[in-house]
Design a protein around this motif. Structure first.
Motif, PDB file in Angstrom:
ATOM      1  N   ASN A  22     -11.439   6.888  -1.342  1.00 14.56           N
ATOM      2  CA  ASN A  22     -12.431   7.895  -0.944  1.00 14.56           C
ATOM      3  C   ASN A  22     -12.198   9.236  -1.667  1.00 14.56           C
ATOM      4  OD1 ASN A  22     -13.163  10.236   1.139  1.00 14.56           O
ATOM      5  ND2 ASN A  22     -14.541   8.521   1.450  1.00 14.56           N
ATOM      6  N   SER A  34      -6.419   1.783   5.705  1.00 13.60           N
ATOM      7  CA  SER A  34      -7.145   0.582   5.301  1.00 13.60           C
ATOM      8  C   SER A  34      -8.160   0.204   6.373  1.00 13.60           C
ATOM      9  CB  SER A  34      -6.155  -0.554   5.061  1.00 13.60           C
ATOM     10  OG  SER A  34      -5.649  -1.009   6.298  1.00 13.60           O
ATOM     11  N   GLY A  35      -8.713  -1.007   6.254  1.00 21.79           N
ATOM     12  CA  GLY A  35      -9.711  -1.453   7.225  1.00 21.79           C
ATOM     13  C   GLY A  35      -9.081  -1.797   8.565  1.00 21.79           C
ATOM     14  N   SER A  81     -19.771   6.786   2.081  1.00 20.18           N
ATOM     15  CA  SER A  81     -19.316   7.889   1.238  1.00 20.18           C
ATOM     16  C   SER A  81     -20.372   8.249   0.186  1.00 20.18           C
ATOM     17  CB  SER A  81     -17.997   7.509   0.572  1.00 20.18           C
ATOM     18  OG  SER A  81     -17.443   8.627  -0.054  1.00 20.18           O
ATOM     19  N   CYS A  90      -6.281   0.645  -4.874  1.00 20.16           N
ATOM     20  CA  CYS A  90      -6.462   1.057  -3.466  1.00 20.16           C
ATOM     21  C   CYS A  90      -6.924  -0.124  -2.625  1.00 20.16           C
ATOM     22  CB  CYS A  90      -7.467   2.203  -3.383  1.00 20.16           C
ATOM     23  SG  CYS A  90      -6.803   3.775  -3.972  1.00 20.16           S
ATOM     24  N   THR A  91      -8.138  -0.619  -2.887  1.00 19.54           N
ATOM     25  CA  THR A  91      -8.645  -1.768  -2.137  1.00 19.54           C
ATOM     26  C   THR A  91      -7.724  -2.949  -2.415  1.00 19.54           C
ATOM     27  OG1 THR A  91     -10.844  -0.868  -2.492  1.00 19.54           O
ATOM     28  CG2 THR A  91     -10.743  -3.109  -1.696  1.00 19.54           C
ATOM     29  N   VAL A 110      -9.110   2.936   1.953  1.00 21.06           N
ATOM     30  CA  VAL A 110      -9.787   4.231   2.173  1.00 21.06           C
ATOM     31  C   VAL A 110      -9.262   5.304   1.211  1.00 21.06           C
ATOM     32  CG1 VAL A 110     -10.377   5.971   3.936  1.00 21.06           C
ATOM     33  CG2 VAL A 110     -10.163   3.581   4.599  1.00 21.06           C
ATOM     34  N   PRO A 170     -19.358  -3.476   1.965  1.00 14.41           N
ATOM     35  CA  PRO A 170     -18.435  -2.798   2.883  1.00 14.41           C
ATOM     36  C   PRO A 170     -18.887  -1.359   3.143  1.00 14.41           C
ATOM     37  CG  PRO A 170     -17.460  -2.977   0.699  1.00 14.41           C
ATOM     38  CD  PRO A 170     -18.809  -3.622   0.610  1.00 14.41           C
ATOM     39  N   ASP A 230     -16.552   1.706   8.484  1.00 12.31           N
ATOM     40  CA  ASP A 230     -17.371   0.477   8.457  1.00 12.31           C
ATOM     41  C   ASP A 230     -18.309   0.402   9.657  1.00 12.31           C
ATOM     42  OD1 ASP A 230     -16.094  -0.232   6.129  1.00 12.31           O
ATOM     43  OD2 ASP A 230     -14.685  -1.610   7.081  1.00 12.31           O
ATOM     44  N   HIS A 276       0.838  -1.210   0.000  1.00 11.94           N
ATOM     45  CA  HIS A 276       0.000   0.000   0.000  1.00 11.94           C
ATOM     46  C   HIS A 276       0.875   1.263   0.000  1.00 11.94           C
ATOM     47  CE1 HIS A 276      -4.009  -1.614   0.340  1.00 11.94           C
ATOM     48  NE2 HIS A 276      -3.872  -2.130   1.551  1.00 11.94           N
ATOM     49  N   GLU A 320     -12.056   1.050   9.489  1.00 10.58           N
ATOM     50  CA  GLU A 320     -12.887   0.398  10.504  1.00 10.58           C
ATOM     51  C   GLU A 320     -13.939   1.387  11.026  1.00 10.58           C
ATOM     52  OE1 GLU A 320     -10.189  -0.882  13.480  1.00 10.58           O
ATOM     53  OE2 GLU A 320     -11.667  -2.064  14.583  1.00 10.58           O
ATOM     54  N   GLY A 330     -17.448   1.567   4.029  1.00 10.86           N
ATOM     55  CA  GLY A 330     -16.772   2.796   3.584  1.00 10.86           C
ATOM     56  C   GLY A 330     -17.393   3.389   2.326  1.00 10.86           C
ATOM     57  N   PRO A 331     -17.437   2.605   1.230  1.00  9.64           N
ATOM     58  CA  PRO A 331     -18.023   3.147   0.005  1.00  9.64           C
ATOM     59  C   PRO A 331     -19.503   3.511   0.189  1.00  9.64           C
ATOM     60  CG  PRO A 331     -16.829   1.111  -0.453  1.00  9.64           C
ATOM     61  CD  PRO A 331     -16.823   1.283   1.027  1.00  9.64           C
TER      62      PRO A 331
HETATM   63  O1  KG4 Z   1      -6.863  -1.956   2.187  1.00  5.45           O
HETATM   64  P1  KG4 Z   1      -8.217  -2.564   2.251  1.00  5.45           P
HETATM   65  O2  KG4 Z   1      -8.850  -3.022   0.973  1.00  5.45           O
HETATM   66  O3  KG4 Z   1      -8.231  -3.792   3.223  1.00  5.45           O
HETATM   67  C1  KG4 Z   1      -7.480  -3.826   4.396  1.00  5.45           C
HETATM   68  O4  KG4 Z   1      -6.248  -3.945   4.296  1.00  5.45           O
HETATM   69  O5  KG4 Z   1      -8.137  -3.647   5.452  1.00  5.45           O
HETATM   70  O6  KG4 Z   1      -9.185  -1.512   2.971  1.00  5.45           O
HETATM   71  C2  KG4 Z   1     -10.541  -1.808   3.180  1.00  5.45           C
HETATM   72  C3  KG4 Z   1     -11.206  -0.623   3.835  1.00  5.45           C
HETATM   73  C4  KG4 Z   1     -12.620  -0.929   4.354  1.00  5.45           C
HETATM   74  O7  KG4 Z   1     -12.744  -0.459   5.660  1.00  5.45           O
HETATM   75  C5  KG4 Z   1     -13.494  -0.145   3.375  1.00  5.45           C
HETATM   76  O8  KG4 Z   1     -14.730   0.268   3.963  1.00  5.45           O
HETATM   77  C6  KG4 Z   1     -12.615   1.042   3.064  1.00  5.45           C
HETATM   78  O9  KG4 Z   1     -11.340   0.469   2.895  1.00  5.45           O
HETATM   79  N1  KG4 Z   1     -13.000   1.753   1.829  1.00  5.45           N
HETATM   80  C7  KG4 Z   1     -13.459   3.029   1.823  1.00  5.45           C
HETATM   81  C8  KG4 Z   1     -13.758   3.340   0.468  1.00  5.45           C
HETATM   82  N2  KG4 Z   1     -13.469   2.240  -0.291  1.00  5.45           N
HETATM   83  C9  KG4 Z   1     -12.994   1.278   0.565  1.00  5.45           C
HETATM   84  N3  KG4 Z   1     -13.628   3.909   2.813  1.00  5.45           N
HETATM   85  C10 KG4 Z   1     -14.100   5.127   2.492  1.00  5.45           C
HETATM   86  N4  KG4 Z   1     -14.434   5.490   1.237  1.00  5.45           N
HETATM   87  C11 KG4 Z   1     -14.293   4.655   0.195  1.00  5.45           C
HETATM   88  N5  KG4 Z   1     -14.599   5.026  -1.038  1.00  5.45           N
END
Ligand code: KG4
Ligand code: ZN
Length: 315
Positions: free
Chosen positions: A254, A116-117, A164, A280-281, A251, A158, A147, A88, A144, A160-161
């Motif tokens: 976002n 991230s999460g 948003s 990103c994800t 995140v 999930p 979420d 990342h 988190e 976050g999206p």
């Molecule tokens: O990096 P990642 O894919 O997984 C981990 O390493 O945890 O991050 C996932 C996190 C979740 O909490 C998800 O809700 C958040 O990223 N997320 C977002 C968005 N897209 C994914 N949070 C806010 N806005 C977004 N557009």
């Protein structure tokens, strides 16, 4: 090539390790096969294999590590165990067609925000793969927080999206706390924000069918999180005399975070490199890219030393 488990985990409102690991077992070989087919390359022609070794859920990581180790051994290829947070940190440098890197002196030193999460880390990097963690969340991660608050608002997984998306329909009219905004360090804390939202909902007898109010709560939460992330990252970059700010992690997709960080970086004459939304994800592309960074430095790890490291934090 991504095989998403989002629909599967939406049923339980989050990831159940056993369920995730089983889905990995089912999907891993078909996904590798399809990725190779799309890249028009056979496995024996690869220079190396990279695999996520941590941090994360051990049963799911074990599926990837065991499969990669078997393939590396069978085809006599070097295997790079990758820390997914490190991936990342550097994912903003990914170019799709052929990997190349900008001049080192134009980029470094850099401050990276990994959101991230499970993690909210600030990292000081002086070169590719040479870095030190300078700050982290003391409790919940930013993702988190998105979420958990999304769940309080009865939004889908999930969160976050979903939060948003709802926030776009509202305005940030509620002044939720910006935890640790003014502290003289690079750490974060998001659990107080989550509790403030919980109390707000209780006091106002919510969640509500009032869509506008829900949207205003979502917009206010998103603004509070983005305020803290942007302020602390820019402060770190200024204090440490960084040339560049890097943004990665789930995140980082976002949109308000991307836009506000861009604005703040411009204002402070900092270069800004933001990871493309598709990297990103969590995704294997960034793991491959990070593997390439190790490969060009000839950072080899003997196969028998490659193990799952579920609690592998950046240091
Ligand atoms: O990096 P990642 O894919 O997984 C981990 O390493 O945890 O991050 C996932 C996190 C979740 O909490 C998800 O809700 C958040 O990223 N997320 C977002 C968005 N897209 C994914 N949070 C806010 N806005 C977004 N557009
Ligand atoms: Zn991640």
């Amino acid at each position: 090539m991504i095989a998403s488990q989002a629909t599967l985990h939406a049923k339980t409102g989050g990831v159940v390790p056993e369920v995730a690991a089983r889905a990995h077992v089912e999907k891993i070989i078909p996904v590798i096969r399809l990725a190779l087919k799309r890249a028009k390359i056979s496995i024996g022609k690869l220079a190396a294999i990279a695999v996520t070794a941590g941090p994360g859920l051990a049963p799911a990581l074990a599926v990837g590590v065991d499969t990669a180790r078997t393939l590396a051994w069978s085809f006599d290829l070097p295997l790079f165990p990758i820390n997914h947070l490190e991936a990342h940190v550097f994912s903003a440098f990914i170019k799709e067609k052929n990997f190349s890197l900008p001049q080192k002196k134009r980029v470094f030193p850099a401050v990276a925000l990994v959101v991230s999460g499970g993690h909210t880390d600030l990292v000081y990097a002086r070169d590719w793969l040479k870095y030190k963690k300078i700050g982290q969340t003391l409790d919940d991660a930013a993702g988190e927080c998105f979420d958990k608050i999304a769940r309080l608002l009865n939004l889908s997984y999930p969160g976050g999206p979903a939060l948003s998306k709802l926030a776009k329909q509202g305005s940030a009219t509620i002044n939720f706390p910006r935890p640790m905004l003014k502290t003289d360090n690079f750490d974060f804390s998001f659990s107080g924000l989550k509790t403030a939202v919980l109390y707000y909902l209780r006091n106002h007898k919510l969640p509500t069918t009032n869509y506008t109010l829900s949207a205003n709560i979502a917009a206010s939460v998103e603004t509070a999180i983005v305020d803290v992330l942007v302020h602390k990252t820019i402060q770190a970059a200024i204090k440490l005399k960084a040339k560049t700010v890097l943004l990665g992690g789930g995140v980082a997709a976002n949109l308000p975070l991307r836009a506000r960080l861009k604005e703040a970086a411009n204002k402070n004459n900092l270069n800004l490199l933001i990871t493309k939304p598709e990297y990103c994800t969590d995704n294997a592309g960034m793991i491959g890219f990070c593997g390439w960074l190790h490969w060009r430095k000839q950072n080899f790890t003997p196969l028998k030393k490659i193990v799952v490291r579920a609690g592998w934090e950046l240091t």
